[in-house]
Scaffold this motif. Structure first.
Motif, mmCIF file in Angstrom:
data_model
loop_
_atom_site.group_PDB
_atom_site.id
_atom_site.type_symbol
_atom_site.label_atom_id
_atom_site.label_comp_id
_atom_site.label_asym_id
_atom_site.label_seq_id
_atom_site.Cartn_x
_atom_site.Cartn_y
_atom_site.Cartn_z
ATOM 1 N N VAL A 141 1.011 -1.210 0.075
ATOM 2 C CA VAL A 141 0.048 -0.014 0.051
ATOM 3 C C VAL A 141 0.663 1.305 0.102
ATOM 4 C CG1 VAL A 141 -1.758 1.109 1.358
ATOM 5 C CG2 VAL A 141 -1.883 -1.173 1.337
ATOM 6 N N LEU A 142 0.854 2.006 -0.968
ATOM 7 C CA LEU A 142 1.373 3.254 -1.148
ATOM 8 C C LEU A 142 1.075 4.214 0.029
ATOM 9 C CD1 LEU A 142 3.382 4.950 -2.865
ATOM 10 C CD2 LEU A 142 1.367 6.205 -4.120
ATOM 11 N N HIS A 143 2.244 4.510 0.889
ATOM 12 C CA HIS A 143 1.980 5.377 2.077
ATOM 13 C C HIS A 143 2.473 6.603 1.717
ATOM 14 C CE1 HIS A 143 3.356 7.272 6.121
ATOM 15 N NE2 HIS A 143 2.143 6.757 6.435
ATOM 16 N N SER A 144 3.505 7.184 1.195
ATOM 17 C CA SER A 144 3.969 8.329 0.800
ATOM 18 C C SER A 144 4.686 8.407 -0.364
ATOM 19 C CB SER A 144 4.558 8.905 2.045
ATOM 20 O OG SER A 144 5.843 8.242 2.435
ATOM 21 N N VAL A 145 5.014 9.416 -1.114
ATOM 22 C CA VAL A 145 5.980 9.578 -2.310
ATOM 23 C C VAL A 145 6.271 10.855 -2.324
ATOM 24 C CG1 VAL A 145 4.048 10.069 -3.882
ATOM 25 C CG2 VAL A 145 6.083 9.292 -4.618
ATOM 26 N N ASP A 146 7.674 11.342 -2.660
ATOM 27 C CA ASP A 146 7.991 12.452 -2.539
ATOM 28 C C ASP A 146 8.573 13.106 -3.953
ATOM 29 O OD1 ASP A 146 10.499 11.473 -2.997
ATOM 30 O OD2 ASP A 146 11.737 11.857 -1.139
ATOM 31 N N GLN A 147 9.065 14.258 -4.116
ATOM 32 C CA GLN A 147 9.418 14.900 -5.393
ATOM 33 C C GLN A 147 10.458 14.163 -6.324
ATOM 34 O OE1 GLN A 147 9.906 16.333 -2.494
ATOM 35 N NE2 GLN A 147 11.889 17.489 -2.667
ATOM 36 N N TYR A 148 11.310 13.226 -5.516
ATOM 37 C CA TYR A 148 12.098 12.426 -6.128
ATOM 38 C C TYR A 148 11.768 11.090 -6.492
ATOM 39 C CZ TYR A 148 15.050 16.309 -4.391
ATOM 40 O OH TYR A 148 15.605 17.426 -3.981
#
Length: 93
Positions: free
Chosen positions: A28-35
């Protein structure tokens, strides 16, 4: 920026991330950042016979530079929004 904003919409949905070393992790995708660094929860390895040492991993952080593919859920892809966003980005708006 287009992909970053798109991936932010998928937080909370199940994705499969394939790494450049052929390891595929579902979670489950919890977070993603600009990179495009990705944090997954409730992970499991797709090919458990090949990577038995990864069976105990439940949460992981994946550096964006090692990602080969991200398989999205079929209901998470809105083609119209992607088309509009790519047109706007191509025009520089």
């Amino acid at each position: 920026m287009l992909f970053f904003s798109y991936f932010k919409e998928l937080v909370g949905k199940e994705v499969i991330v394939e790494l450049k070393n052929d390891l595929a992790i579902s979670g489950v995708l919890h977070s993603v950042d600009q990179y495009l660094n990705i944090k997954l929860e409730n992970t499991r390895v797709v090919d458990q016979d090949r990577y038995p040492h990864m069976m105990s991993v439940r949460n992981c952080f994946i550096r964006g530079s090692v990602v080969r593919y991200v398989q999205l859920p079929p209901d998470g892809v809105d083609i119209d929004i992607l088309h509009d966003a790519t047109r706007r980005e191509a025009r520089g708006v």
